[in-house]
Design a protein around this motif. Structure first.
Motif, short mmCIF file in Angstrom:
data_model
loop_
_atom_site.label_atom_id
_atom_site.label_comp_id
_atom_site.label_asym_id
_atom_site.label_seq_id
_atom_site.Cartn_x
_atom_site.Cartn_y
_atom_site.Cartn_z
N GLU A 190 35.71 45.76 40.32
CA GLU A 190 36.70 45.76 39.25
C GLU A 190 37.38 44.39 39.19
O GLU A 190 37.18 43.56 40.08
N PRO A 191 38.23 44.16 38.18
CA PRO A 191 38.93 42.87 38.08
C PRO A 191 39.84 42.62 39.29
O PRO A 191 40.33 43.57 39.92
N ALA A 192 40.05 41.35 39.59
CA ALA A 192 40.92 40.95 40.70
C ALA A 192 42.33 41.47 40.47
O ALA A 192 42.82 41.51 39.34
N ILE A 193 42.98 41.85 41.58
CA ILE A 193 44.35 42.36 41.48
C ILE A 193 45.38 41.35 41.96
O ILE A 193 46.57 41.62 41.92
N ASP A 194 44.91 40.17 42.42
CA ASP A 194 45.84 39.14 42.86
C ASP A 194 45.21 37.76 42.66
O ASP A 194 44.04 37.64 42.30
N ASP B 251 44.36 35.63 44.82
CA ASP B 251 43.33 35.31 45.81
C ASP B 251 41.98 35.93 45.48
O ASP B 251 41.00 35.68 46.17
N GLY B 252 41.92 36.76 44.44
CA GLY B 252 40.66 37.34 44.01
C GLY B 252 40.31 38.66 44.66
O GLY B 252 39.16 39.12 44.56
N SER B 253 41.26 39.33 45.32
CA SER B 253 41.00 40.64 45.92
C SER B 253 40.66 41.63 44.82
O SER B 253 41.35 41.71 43.80
N LYS B 254 39.57 42.39 45.04
CA LYS B 254 39.08 43.28 43.99
C LYS B 254 38.81 44.68 44.53
O LYS B 254 38.23 44.83 45.61
N PRO B 255 39.18 45.71 43.74
CA PRO B 255 38.69 47.05 44.08
C PRO B 255 37.16 47.02 43.99
O PRO B 255 36.60 46.46 43.04
#
Length: 187
Positions: A71-75, A77-81
């Motif tokens: 899924e799209p990044a949530i922060d 830094d690129g953290s993604k579900p």
């Protein structure tokens, strides 16, 4: 990975001394080597990418096939579900995806050495990766799968390990963009 609230907190760094890094990581964990052949899918208009989504089929040299949806990044830094499951056949997935109107949009081959260890109570995966399509470059991917509410703490642990390893040259652009000739650093 698989539950909706699982997030892959990951940072990637450029490695300037691969032998030294392998030696240091070998003090923390047993090395596991394998090769990943990754194929990415999207529709003709790149609608998935336009929405920040990625659909990947990974063939691992051990014989395993993984289907991954990011899924799209949530922060920043690129953290993604990330949702991942094993699959029986990459060819069957290809047939289904193309019948649904998706097509292969990119492919890459990663020669990996994986090290699994814990730091600050978190299970980490350190992958030393050489991308066949980016010759002469070595990367360290350091990741932790965590709940969305703990991403910041997981990234702090990752940054601490990167610092302990002497890796400060972080990459910010995906391997795929680097391969396609986009300027900047790659991940």
């Amino acid at each position: 990975m698989g539950t909706a609230n699982q997030v892959e907190a990951e940072l990637t760094a450029f490695v300037h001394d691969p032998a030294g890094l392998h030696a240091e990581l070998s003090r923390r964990a047993v090395a596991e080597t394998c090769t990943y052949a990754d194929t990415y899918y999207d529709d003709a208009d790149r609608g998935l990418a336009g929405r920040g989504l990625k659909l990947r089929v990974r063939r691992i040299s051990t014989g395993e096939v993984l289907l991954t949806f990011k899924e799209p990044a949530i922060d920043a830094d690129g953290s993604k579900p990330e949702h991942e499951t094993t699959a029986g056949s990459a060819e069957t997935l290809h047939t289904v995806f193309t019948a649904l109107g998706l097509r292969e949009t990119a492919a890459l081959t990663k020669h990996c050495t994986n090290y699994r260890f814990t730091h600050d109570g978190r299970a980490l995966l350190a992958t030393v990766a050489e991308i066949a399509e980016l010759p002469g470059r070595t990367f360290l991917e350091l990741e932790c799968v965590t709940g969305e509410s703990e991403v910041r703490e997981a990234l702090q642990a990752i940054k601490q390990v990167l610092g302990d390893l002497g890796l400060h040259d972080l990459s910010t652009v995906s391997y795929l963009k680097q391969i396609s000739g986009s300027a900047g650093r790659s991940r």
